[in-house]
Design a protein around this motif. Structure first.
Motif, PDB file in Angstrom:
ATOM      1  N   LEU A  65      34.451 -77.944  90.328  1.00  0.00           N
ATOM      2  CA  LEU A  65      33.516 -78.944  89.811  1.00  0.00           C
ATOM      3  C   LEU A  65      34.195 -80.293  89.571  1.00  0.00           C
ATOM      4  N   ALA A  66      35.420 -80.247  89.071  1.00  0.00           N
ATOM      5  CA  ALA A  66      36.163 -81.493  88.848  1.00  0.00           C
ATOM      6  C   ALA A  66      36.445 -82.187  90.174  1.00  0.00           C
ATOM      7  N   ARG A  67      36.810 -81.409  91.207  1.00  0.00           N
ATOM      8  CA  ARG A  67      37.049 -81.987  92.535  1.00  0.00           C
ATOM      9  C   ARG A  67      35.759 -82.590  93.087  1.00  0.00           C
ATOM     10  N   LEU A  68      34.667 -81.860  92.949  1.00  0.00           N
ATOM     11  CA  LEU A  68      33.378 -82.352  93.443  1.00  0.00           C
ATOM     12  C   LEU A  68      32.987 -83.638  92.725  1.00  0.00           C
ATOM     13  N   ALA A  69      33.128 -83.660  91.418  1.00  0.00           N
ATOM     14  CA  ALA A  69      32.764 -84.859  90.647  1.00  0.00           C
ATOM     15  C   ALA A  69      33.629 -86.049  91.032  1.00  0.00           C
ATOM     16  N   THR A  78      29.950 -90.091 101.685  1.00  0.00           N
ATOM     17  CA  THR A  78      30.351 -89.013 102.585  1.00  0.00           C
ATOM     18  C   THR A  78      29.499 -87.774 102.384  1.00  0.00           C
ATOM     19  N   ARG A  79      29.198 -87.140 103.481  1.00  0.00           N
ATOM     20  CA  ARG A  79      28.399 -85.920 103.417  1.00  0.00           C
ATOM     21  C   ARG A  79      29.289 -84.689 103.398  1.00  0.00           C
ATOM     22  N   PHE A  80      30.602 -84.863 103.582  1.00  0.00           N
ATOM     23  CA  PHE A  80      31.514 -83.733 103.620  1.00  0.00           C
ATOM     24  C   PHE A  80      32.102 -83.394 102.254  1.00  0.00           C
ATOM     25  N   SER A  81      31.803 -84.179 101.242  1.00  0.00           N
ATOM     26  CA  SER A  81      32.415 -83.930  99.938  1.00  0.00           C
ATOM     27  C   SER A  81      32.011 -82.564  99.379  1.00  0.00           C
ATOM     28  N   TYR A  82      30.791 -82.120  99.635  1.00  0.00           N
ATOM     29  CA  TYR A  82      30.367 -80.800  99.151  1.00  0.00           C
ATOM     30  C   TYR A  82      31.139 -79.687  99.858  1.00  0.00           C
ATOM     31  N   GLN A  87      35.496 -75.644  99.897  1.00  0.00           N
ATOM     32  CA  GLN A  87      36.739 -75.108 100.454  1.00  0.00           C
ATOM     33  C   GLN A  87      37.857 -75.124  99.409  1.00  0.00           C
ATOM     34  N   ASP A  88      37.971 -76.200  98.674  1.00  0.00           N
ATOM     35  CA  ASP A  88      38.992 -76.297  97.630  1.00  0.00           C
ATOM     36  C   ASP A  88      38.782 -75.225  96.566  1.00  0.00           C
ATOM     37  N   THR A  89      37.535 -75.034  96.171  1.00  0.00           N
ATOM     38  CA  THR A  89      37.221 -74.022  95.167  1.00  0.00           C
ATOM     39  C   THR A  89      37.552 -72.623  95.681  1.00  0.00           C
ATOM     40  N   ALA A  90      37.211 -72.354  96.931  1.00  0.00           N
ATOM     41  CA  ALA A  90      37.512 -71.045  97.525  1.00  0.00           C
ATOM     42  C   ALA A  90      39.020 -70.810  97.573  1.00  0.00           C
ATOM     43  N   PHE A  91      39.779 -71.834  97.943  1.00  0.00           N
ATOM     44  CA  PHE A  91      41.231 -71.708  97.980  1.00  0.00           C
ATOM     45  C   PHE A  91      41.790 -71.404  96.587  1.00  0.00           C
TER      46      PHE A  91
END
Length: 120
Positions: A65-69, A78-82, A87-91
């Protein structure tokens, strides 16, 4: 530091993890285009080691959530931020769960070793 964290109550260890993630989120926003994903691994690893799977899941989701925010506030177009945040959260989630699993295996091995020493 590890001994100090072991003496703290679990709720305080979790709060420390959330504070670290919040600080990283602000720093992530301020740095803009530079990824701080590797630094989010620090609180995830700490929570996974000291609190197990539940701590790993909680702090990984908070980190995501912090990365997304920070990405959303930094790159409004950008449409790739989600997808990147997912991916970051999964990692981070996989890393945290693996660390929690290793800790559990080490504790089980230590317990078995103590039982074998008591029998002899």
């Amino acid at each position: 530091m590890a001994l100090m964290l072991e003496k703290l109550p679990p709720w305080l260890v979790l709060v420390i993890g959330f504070v670290l993630v919040a600080c990283l989120g602000v720093l992530d926003y301020l740095t803009g285009d530079y990824s701080l994903l590797i630094f989010y691994a620090i609180p995830v690893a700490l929570e996974a080691w000291f609190l197990g799977r539940a701590g790993a899941v909680a702090i990984s989701l908070a980190s995501g959530l912090a990365r997304l925010a920070s990405d959303y506030l930094s790159y409004t177009g950008t449409r790739f931020s989600y997808w990147n945040s997912l991916q970051d959260t999964a990692f981070l989630l996989m890393m945290g769960l693996l660390i929690a699993w290793v800790r559990q295996l080490l504790q089980e091995e230590s317990t078995e070793s103590e039982h074998r020493h008591k029998e002899h």
